[in-house]
Design a protein around this motif. Structure first.
Motif, PDB file in Angstrom:
ATOM      1  N   ILE A 194       8.671 -27.923   5.419  1.00 35.07           N
ATOM      2  CA  ILE A 194       7.524 -27.135   4.080  1.00 35.07           C
ATOM      3  C   ILE A 194       6.140 -27.152   4.455  1.00 35.07           C
ATOM      4  CG2 ILE A 194       7.974 -25.567   1.809  1.00 35.07           C
ATOM      5  CD1 ILE A 194      10.575 -24.650   3.336  1.00 35.07           C
ATOM      6  N   ALA A 195       5.893 -26.668   4.245  1.00 32.46           N
ATOM      7  CA  ALA A 195       3.943 -26.889   4.113  1.00 32.46           C
ATOM      8  C   ALA A 195       3.726 -25.584   3.264  1.00 32.46           C
ATOM      9  CB  ALA A 195       3.479 -27.152   5.914  1.00 32.46           C
ATOM     10  N   SER A 196       2.014 -26.440   2.248  1.00 36.31           N
ATOM     11  CA  SER A 196       1.148 -25.510   1.465  1.00 36.31           C
ATOM     12  C   SER A 196       0.248 -26.129   1.904  1.00 36.31           C
ATOM     13  CB  SER A 196       1.775 -25.615   0.630  1.00 36.31           C
ATOM     14  OG  SER A 196       2.130 -27.128   0.136  1.00 36.31           O
ATOM     15  N   ALA A 197      -1.019 -25.350   2.233  1.00 37.99           N
ATOM     16  CA  ALA A 197      -1.603 -25.245   2.239  1.00 37.99           C
ATOM     17  C   ALA A 197      -2.790 -24.567   0.625  1.00 37.99           C
ATOM     18  CB  ALA A 197      -2.449 -24.562   2.769  1.00 37.99           C
ATOM     19  N   GLY A 198      -4.271 -25.621   1.010  1.00 32.72           N
ATOM     20  CA  GLY A 198      -4.861 -25.843  -0.298  1.00 32.72           C
ATOM     21  C   GLY A 198      -5.364 -23.537  -0.120  1.00 32.72           C
ATOM     22  N   GLY A 199      -6.557 -23.888  -1.241  1.00 31.40           N
ATOM     23  CA  GLY A 199      -6.718 -21.934  -0.965  1.00 31.40           C
ATOM     24  C   GLY A 199      -7.929 -22.005   0.459  1.00 31.40           C
ATOM     25  N   LEU A 200      -7.542 -20.070   0.298  1.00 32.22           N
ATOM     26  CA  LEU A 200      -8.160 -20.169   1.358  1.00 32.22           C
ATOM     27  C   LEU A 200      -8.467 -20.353   2.280  1.00 32.22           C
ATOM     28  CD1 LEU A 200     -11.195 -19.038  -1.620  1.00 32.22           C
ATOM     29  CD2 LEU A 200      -9.332 -17.509  -0.290  1.00 32.22           C
ATOM     30  N   SER A 201      -9.503 -21.229   3.228  1.00 35.07           N
ATOM     31  CA  SER A 201      -9.944 -21.443   4.662  1.00 35.07           C
ATOM     32  C   SER A 201      -8.909 -22.704   4.265  1.00 35.07           C
ATOM     33  CB  SER A 201     -11.574 -22.366   4.425  1.00 35.07           C
ATOM     34  OG  SER A 201     -11.883 -22.627   3.577  1.00 35.07           O
ATOM     35  N   SER A 202      -8.046 -23.409   3.909  1.00 37.20           N
ATOM     36  CA  SER A 202      -7.378 -24.719   4.095  1.00 37.20           C
ATOM     37  C   SER A 202      -5.932 -24.027   5.399  1.00 37.20           C
ATOM     38  CB  SER A 202      -7.536 -24.990   2.972  1.00 37.20           C
ATOM     39  OG  SER A 202      -7.537 -25.243   1.793  1.00 37.20           O
TER      40      SER A 202
END
Length: 308
Positions: free
Chosen positions: A202-210
């Motif tokens: 499982i992975a999560s990115a920050g906002g938008l361009s992340s």
């Protein structure tokens, strides 16, 4: 000439003369899974299927934020390894139905597949979008069981969180949603200032361009560091966030609200004092960007303020 053929021509003709020789030489090594490419990411490599390409599903629903899914789409579509003409990633969109979807700013998307007939993905990309239906959550849970990576981008973390797959894990999201994610899902440890967070599959990115950086990181895990580096080069992407998951330090500390320039205590966004909803807590007036954030604050002001 198709866009990918143009890129391949550029790689074959121009790239060999522009890129460092060590990078050019690495393409063949990466294609064969050499020891050098394995060492570029020794702890969390991903193994591509023995035959065929790596299926990447982009989950879409109403309001899907365009850069959240088109940024990673661009990354995966631009991956090239050595003399291989076939892209190592097979990309497709998935939605609950075949009905056209209006993404952010009105962009219309016609999904490739529905939950009923979508190929089993090895990578799932979940951008910011509307709240998931029960059918959407069931599809995510089912597909994530056999996926190598299930990744959210921006407030797609809220969609992923509603499946329970982020429960007990560290995650990140858009900087204006750190507090709200923590309030809505207290069993998730929200990490400020992270470009992306990886927790097993499982992975999560920050906002938008992340999302671009997390996608490059996934390419690195499958294909090796130098293929990911070459992909960024071909995209003319100069961001270095994919090399350092903690590189969103600009958002590590919350902005300071003042009487002259108040910020919403839930999302830290600017507010208009003349029209903003307000609440008074312990003798201080707080201003909100929207009524729903006032409601969240009023439910537990001490909890909101404790989140910084």
């Amino acid at each position: 000439m198709k866009r990918r053929e143009l890129l391949k021509a550029g790689a074959a003709i121009g790239c060999m003369g522009v890129l460092p020789f060590s990078l050019v030489r690495s393409f063949a090594a990466d294609a064969q899974g050499s020891e050098a490419s394995k060492l570029s990411n020794p702890e969390t490599p991903l193994k591509a299927p023995a035959n065929g390409s790596i299926p990447v599903a982009f989950l879409l629903s109403k309001g899907a934020v365009v850069i959240d899914f088109t940024g990673p789409w661009e990354v995966f579509q631009d991956v090239m390894i050595g003399g291989m003409m076939e892209n190592p990633f097979h990309l497709y969109t998935v939605a609950e139905t075949h009905e056209p979807i209006r993404a952010s700013a009105g962009l219309k998307i016609l999904p490739d597949y529905t939950f009923a007939n979508a190929p089993a993905p090895k990578v799932i990309v979940i951008p910011a979008q509307s709240d998931p239906t029960e059918a959407t959550k069931r599809w995510i849970l089912k597909s994530a069981k056999t996926a190598d990576v299930t990744m959210s981008v921006c407030t797609g973390a809220f969609v992923l969180a509603q499946t329970g797959l982020l429960s007990g894990k560290v995650a990140t999201t858009h900087h204006a949603s750190y507090k709200e994610l923590a309030l809505d899902f207290p069993d998730i440890k929200v990490k400020r200032g992270a470009r992306f967070v990886e927790q097993g599959n499982i992975a999560s990115a920050g906002g938008l361009s992340s999302g671009i950086d997390l996608a490059l990181r996934v390419v690195e895990r499958y294909c090796g560091h130098e293929v990911a580096q070459s992909t960024a080069y071909q995209m003319e992407y100069q961001g270095q966030g994919w090399l350092n998951p903690d590189s969103n330090e600009a958002y590590a500390q919350p902005p300071v609200s003042t009487d002259a320039h108040p910020l919403c205590p839930v999302c830290d966004m600017d507010v208009d004092k003349a029209t903003a909803p307000t609440s008074v807590y312990e003798g201080k007036t707080y201003y909100f960007c929207m009524p729903s954030h006032k409601k969240k604050f009023d439910a537990d002001p001490a909890r909101v303020l404790s989140l910084g």
